[in-house]
Design a protein around this motif. Structure first.
Motif, PDB file in Angstrom:
ATOM      1  N   TYR A   2       0.827  -1.187   0.000  1.00  0.00           N
ATOM      2  CA  TYR A   2       0.000   0.000   0.000  1.00  0.00           C
ATOM      3  C   TYR A   2       0.871   1.249   0.000  1.00  0.00           C
ATOM      4  CZ  TYR A   2      -3.982  -2.942   0.984  1.00  0.00           C
ATOM      5  OH  TYR A   2      -4.964  -3.896   0.895  1.00  0.00           O
ATOM      6  N   SER A   3       0.411   2.269  -0.708  1.00  0.00           N
ATOM      7  CA  SER A   3       1.207   3.471  -0.873  1.00  0.00           C
ATOM      8  C   SER A   3       1.458   4.174   0.439  1.00  0.00           C
ATOM      9  CB  SER A   3       0.512   4.420  -1.842  1.00  0.00           C
ATOM     10  OG  SER A   3      -0.744   4.811  -1.339  1.00  0.00           O
ATOM     11  N   THR A   4       0.532   4.084   1.399  1.00  0.00           N
ATOM     12  CA  THR A   4       0.695   4.793   2.652  1.00  0.00           C
ATOM     13  C   THR A   4       1.835   4.230   3.486  1.00  0.00           C
ATOM     14  OG1 THR A   4      -1.072   3.384   3.522  1.00  0.00           O
ATOM     15  CG2 THR A   4      -1.684   5.598   2.808  1.00  0.00           C
ATOM     16  N   TYR A  87       6.640  14.163  -1.094  1.00  0.00           N
ATOM     17  CA  TYR A  87       5.483  13.932  -0.231  1.00  0.00           C
ATOM     18  C   TYR A  87       4.971  12.500  -0.358  1.00  0.00           C
ATOM     19  CZ  TYR A  87       5.144  19.051   0.144  1.00  0.00           C
ATOM     20  OH  TYR A  87       5.401  20.383   0.366  1.00  0.00           O
ATOM     21  N   PRO A  88       4.451  11.950   0.722  1.00  0.00           N
ATOM     22  CA  PRO A  88       3.805  10.627   0.633  1.00  0.00           C
ATOM     23  C   PRO A  88       2.365  10.768   0.148  1.00  0.00           C
ATOM     24  CG  PRO A  88       3.736  11.406   2.889  1.00  0.00           C
ATOM     25  CD  PRO A  88       4.498  12.452   2.109  1.00  0.00           C
ATOM     26  N   TRP A  89       1.811   9.667  -0.287  1.00  0.00           N
ATOM     27  CA  TRP A  89       0.391   9.650  -0.645  1.00  0.00           C
ATOM     28  C   TRP A  89      -0.463   9.717   0.614  1.00  0.00           C
ATOM     29  CZ3 TRP A  89      -1.066  10.911  -5.198  1.00  0.00           C
ATOM     30  CH2 TRP A  89      -0.435  10.443  -6.354  1.00  0.00           C
ATOM     31  N   GLN A  90      -1.556  10.437   0.491  1.00  0.00           N
ATOM     32  CA  GLN A  90      -2.638  10.380   1.467  1.00  0.00           C
ATOM     33  C   GLN A  90      -3.854   9.823   0.729  1.00  0.00           C
ATOM     34  OE1 GLN A  90      -3.187  14.133   3.737  1.00  0.00           O
ATOM     35  NE2 GLN A  90      -1.375  14.851   2.636  1.00  0.00           N
ATOM     36  N   ILE A  91      -4.516   8.856   1.316  1.00  0.00           N
ATOM     37  CA  ILE A  91      -5.707   8.262   0.709  1.00  0.00           C
ATOM     38  C   ILE A  91      -6.912   8.873   1.413  1.00  0.00           C
ATOM     39  CG2 ILE A  91      -6.830   6.125   0.029  1.00  0.00           C
ATOM     40  CD1 ILE A  91      -3.954   6.478  -1.011  1.00  0.00           C
ATOM     41  N   LEU A  92      -7.633   9.745   0.718  1.00  0.00           N
ATOM     42  CA  LEU A  92      -8.663  10.582   1.337  1.00  0.00           C
ATOM     43  C   LEU A  92     -10.051  10.210   0.840  1.00  0.00           C
ATOM     44  CD1 LEU A  92      -6.799  13.992   0.933  1.00  0.00           C
ATOM     45  CD2 LEU A  92      -6.766  12.465   2.908  1.00  0.00           C
ATOM     46  N   LEU A 157      -9.723   9.566  -3.067  1.00  0.00           N
ATOM     47  CA  LEU A 157      -8.796  10.422  -3.800  1.00  0.00           C
ATOM     48  C   LEU A 157      -7.387  10.241  -3.254  1.00  0.00           C
ATOM     49  CD1 LEU A 157      -8.648  12.780  -5.929  1.00  0.00           C
ATOM     50  CD2 LEU A 157      -8.647  14.320  -3.947  1.00  0.00           C
ATOM     51  N   TRP A 158      -6.437  10.045  -4.142  1.00  0.00           N
ATOM     52  CA  TRP A 158      -5.025   9.997  -3.757  1.00  0.00           C
ATOM     53  C   TRP A 158      -4.460  11.411  -3.850  1.00  0.00           C
ATOM     54  CZ3 TRP A 158      -1.679   5.176  -4.482  1.00  0.00           C
ATOM     55  CH2 TRP A 158      -2.458   4.014  -4.346  1.00  0.00           C
ATOM     56  N   PHE A 159      -3.757  11.822  -2.801  1.00  0.00           N
ATOM     57  CA  PHE A 159      -3.180  13.168  -2.781  1.00  0.00           C
ATOM     58  C   PHE A 159      -1.787  13.115  -2.164  1.00  0.00           C
ATOM     59  CE2 PHE A 159      -2.381  17.233  -0.551  1.00  0.00           C
ATOM     60  CZ  PHE A 159      -2.381  18.076  -1.660  1.00  0.00           C
ATOM     61  N   ALA A 160      -0.826  13.683  -2.875  1.00  0.00           N
ATOM     62  CA  ALA A 160       0.546  13.822  -2.373  1.00  0.00           C
ATOM     63  C   ALA A 160       0.924  15.284  -2.479  1.00  0.00           C
ATOM     64  CB  ALA A 160       1.515  12.954  -3.174  1.00  0.00           C
ATOM     65  N   GLY A 161       1.167  15.913  -1.331  1.00  0.00           N
ATOM     66  CA  GLY A 161       1.527  17.317  -1.383  1.00  0.00           C
ATOM     67  C   GLY A 161       1.071  18.062  -0.154  1.00  0.00           C
ATOM     68  N   ARG A 164      -1.527  23.953   0.814  1.00  0.00           N
ATOM     69  CA  ARG A 164      -1.155  25.364   0.920  1.00  0.00           C
ATOM     70  C   ARG A 164      -0.233  25.795  -0.209  1.00  0.00           C
ATOM     71  NH1 ARG A 164       0.849  24.713   7.052  1.00  0.00           N
ATOM     72  NH2 ARG A 164       1.753  22.886   6.011  1.00  0.00           N
ATOM     73  N   PHE A 165       0.355  24.804  -0.892  1.00  0.00           N
ATOM     74  CA  PHE A 165       1.331  25.110  -1.931  1.00  0.00           C
ATOM     75  C   PHE A 165       1.057  24.352  -3.225  1.00  0.00           C
ATOM     76  CE2 PHE A 165       3.557  25.348   2.226  1.00  0.00           C
ATOM     77  CZ  PHE A 165       3.690  26.727   2.279  1.00  0.00           C
ATOM     78  N   LEU A 166       1.228  23.059  -3.214  1.00  0.00           N
ATOM     79  CA  LEU A 166       1.133  22.270  -4.442  1.00  0.00           C
ATOM     80  C   LEU A 166       0.937  20.801  -4.105  1.00  0.00           C
ATOM     81  CD1 LEU A 166       4.768  22.188  -5.974  1.00  0.00           C
ATOM     82  CD2 LEU A 166       4.198  22.138  -3.553  1.00  0.00           C
ATOM     83  N   GLY A 167       0.483  20.039  -5.073  1.00  0.00           N
ATOM     84  CA  GLY A 167       0.286  18.618  -4.843  1.00  0.00           C
ATOM     85  C   GLY A 167      -0.076  17.888  -6.114  1.00  0.00           C
ATOM     86  N   VAL A 168      -0.088  16.572  -6.027  1.00  0.00           N
ATOM     87  CA  VAL A 168      -0.499  15.709  -7.126  1.00  0.00           C
ATOM     88  C   VAL A 168      -1.733  14.945  -6.663  1.00  0.00           C
ATOM     89  CG1 VAL A 168       0.108  13.716  -8.560  1.00  0.00           C
ATOM     90  CG2 VAL A 168       1.836  15.457  -8.040  1.00  0.00           C
ATOM     91  N   ILE A 169      -2.758  14.947  -7.485  1.00  0.00           N
ATOM     92  CA  ILE A 169      -3.933  14.130  -7.221  1.00  0.00           C
ATOM     93  C   ILE A 169      -3.940  12.959  -8.192  1.00  0.00           C
ATOM     94  CG2 ILE A 169      -5.363  15.981  -6.275  1.00  0.00           C
ATOM     95  CD1 ILE A 169      -6.724  16.140  -9.051  1.00  0.00           C
ATOM     96  N   ALA A 170      -4.637  11.909  -7.801  1.00  0.00           N
ATOM     97  CA  ALA A 170      -4.771  10.738  -8.663  1.00  0.00           C
ATOM     98  C   ALA A 170      -6.031   9.993  -8.276  1.00  0.00           C
ATOM     99  CB  ALA A 170      -3.553   9.822  -8.541  1.00  0.00           C
ATOM    100  N   ALA A 171      -6.575   9.284  -9.233  1.00  0.00           N
ATOM    101  CA  ALA A 171      -7.695   8.387  -8.976  1.00  0.00           C
ATOM    102  C   ALA A 171      -7.146   6.995  -8.721  1.00  0.00           C
ATOM    103  CB  ALA A 171      -8.644   8.372 -10.176  1.00  0.00           C
ATOM    104  N   PRO A 172      -7.869   6.169  -7.976  1.00  0.00           N
ATOM    105  CA  PRO A 172      -7.393   4.799  -7.740  1.00  0.00           C
ATOM    106  C   PRO A 172      -7.655   3.913  -8.950  1.00  0.00           C
ATOM    107  CG  PRO A 172      -9.511   5.119  -6.683  1.00  0.00           C
ATOM    108  CD  PRO A 172      -9.135   6.448  -7.268  1.00  0.00           C
ATOM    109  N   ASP A 173      -6.782   2.936  -9.160  1.00  0.00           N
ATOM    110  CA  ASP A 173      -7.063   1.965 -10.203  1.00  0.00           C
ATOM    111  C   ASP A 173      -8.150   1.010  -9.706  1.00  0.00           C
ATOM    112  OD1 ASP A 173      -5.835   0.298  -8.396  1.00  0.00           O
ATOM    113  OD2 ASP A 173      -4.321  -0.452  -9.771  1.00  0.00           O
TER     114      ASP A 173
END
Length: 226
Positions: A2-4, A87-92, A157-161, A164-173
């Protein structure tokens, strides 16, 4: 895996694979559109009469535009990698989103709303400032015209970042253990020196981390009081 469990999103092998696929799509698109412009021009000149010039001309101009526009994807892919390395992934679950302008936001566009890392009672929007490749996300955001079941495609939602500044979002497979549809979101002052930085209570370590991830114009950001 798992990414976390990973110290950074980049340490997650499926994430590196997803980024590689993202970059390969950039390369393939660049090759196709770069070849399309001279190819269409050659066909128009050699194989058609003057009567067909106005038929081919819009396609030629569009292919030229896409070829030049495609070049802008590569710097953003590298910025994406920088964020994933830091940054690590956060699974939200259930991240609020919307299609209209977020109240009080600097920019107009579709958005996700995240909690402020410095104050969980405060909320921070990340707006899709760049609309390139945002159509897929647009069709899955909360809205009256969102088709049933589409919102579920970006849950969780996957979020790394840092919102307040920047981040990468992704959808789960489909299996939920790997990201897809990677997309960079950011606050405008991060990459625009004309905008006054706003740090939402971030401390010096937070600002330095954002800079390591690729934030460019935070040197003049208000410094927290000791």
């Amino acid at each position: 895996m798992y990414s976390t469990d990973c110290p950074s999103a980049w340490d997650h092998q499926p994430t590196r694979s997803a980024w590689t696929r993202h970059m390969m799509r950039n390369v393939v698109g660049q090759v196709i559109w770069t070849a399309a412009y001279p190819g269409l021009f050659y066909v128009m000149v050699v194989f058609t009469s003057q009567a067909f010039v106005f038929v081919f001309l819009p396609f030629i101009l569009y292919s030229l535009y896409r070829s030049l526009n495609q070049l802008t994807y590569f710097p953003w892919a590298l910025r994406m990698r920088g964020i994933l390395r830091e940054y690590p992934w956060q699974i939200l679950e259930g991240v609020p989103s919307g299609l209209g302008k977020y109240p009080g936001a600097r920019d107009d566009g579709i958005w996700f709303e995240f909690r402020d890392p410095a104050d969980l009672d405060e909320k921070i929007p990340l707006v899709f400032i760049k609309h390139q490749r945002s159509y897929w996300w647009l069709k899955r955001m909360d809205g009256p015209r969102t088709k049933p079941g589409r919102r579920a495609q970006i849950e969780p939602l996957w979020f790394a970042g840092d919102p307040r500044f920047l981040g990468v979002i992704a959808a789960p497979d489909r299996g939920g253990k790997a990201p897809k549809r990677l997309h960079v979101l950011y606050q405008r002052p991060v990459f625009d020196s004309r905008c006054a930085p706003h740090t939402w209570g971030a401390d010096v370590a937070d600002i330095e981390r954002a800079q390591r991830a690729g934030a460019r114009y935070l040197n003049n950001a208000p410094q927290p009081h000791a």
